[in-house]
Design an enzyme around this catalytic site. Sequence first.
Site, mmCIF file in Angstrom:
data_model
loop_
_atom_site.group_PDB
_atom_site.id
_atom_site.type_symbol
_atom_site.label_atom_id
_atom_site.label_comp_id
_atom_site.label_asym_id
_atom_site.label_seq_id
_atom_site.Cartn_x
_atom_site.Cartn_y
_atom_site.Cartn_z
ATOM 1 N N GLU A 1 0.821 -1.212 0.000
ATOM 2 C CA GLU A 1 0.000 0.000 0.000
ATOM 3 C C GLU A 1 0.857 1.266 0.000
ATOM 4 O O GLU A 1 0.371 2.333 -0.338
ATOM 5 C CB GLU A 1 -0.912 0.024 1.230
ATOM 6 C CG GLU A 1 -2.011 -1.013 1.196
ATOM 7 C CD GLU A 1 -2.890 -0.964 2.413
ATOM 8 O OE1 GLU A 1 -4.109 -0.751 2.249
ATOM 9 O OE2 GLU A 1 -2.360 -1.119 3.539
ATOM 10 N N GLU B 1 -7.938 7.560 9.297
ATOM 11 C CA GLU B 1 -8.281 8.476 10.382
ATOM 12 C C GLU B 1 -7.386 9.712 10.353
ATOM 13 O O GLU B 1 -7.856 10.842 10.537
ATOM 14 C CB GLU B 1 -8.150 7.782 11.746
ATOM 15 C CG GLU B 1 -9.176 6.696 11.998
ATOM 16 C CD GLU B 1 -8.808 5.314 11.453
ATOM 17 O OE1 GLU B 1 -9.501 4.343 11.813
ATOM 18 O OE2 GLU B 1 -7.852 5.192 10.648
ATOM 19 N N LYS C 1 -12.173 3.916 1.693
ATOM 20 C CA LYS C 1 -11.266 3.209 0.791
ATOM 21 C C LYS C 1 -12.053 2.042 0.186
ATOM 22 O O LYS C 1 -12.160 0.988 0.798
ATOM 23 C CB LYS C 1 -10.064 2.647 1.562
ATOM 24 C CG LYS C 1 -8.963 3.592 1.831
ATOM 25 C CD LYS C 1 -7.857 2.975 2.677
ATOM 26 C CE LYS C 1 -7.260 1.716 2.141
ATOM 27 N NZ LYS C 1 -6.106 1.230 2.939
#
Length: 114
Positions: free
Chosen positions: A21, A73, A98
């Site tokens: 990621e 967050e 997401k």
Amino acid sequence: MDKVFIKDLRAQAIIGIFDWEREVRQEIRMDFEFDFSCLKAAKSDDIKDALDYKSIAKKVIAFVEGSKYKLIESLGENIIKLIKKDFPDLKITLTISKPGALRGAKDVGIILSR
């Protein structure tokens, strides 16, 4: 109080905790709701009296696409801080997600109100 909203604003970001990621951009989707009185703009018919959602959207997209957060967050909180620089008294509700982050779910995200 009136509400101004932006629905399904999309941007690409480096976001996530896994090694893969940190190397690929993922789509982030955002919905915004702003408590904002539209009365002055309705009376004047002047953009200076309205909440300039196009300007907000451009700033948010540039910010998200330049960001590299691990947690949604953190990204969400910092998006709100970005908007509040120009509109400190504005009540903002942000839904940020997401898509595809969780197998078997269409979308995963959070809702922040500040």
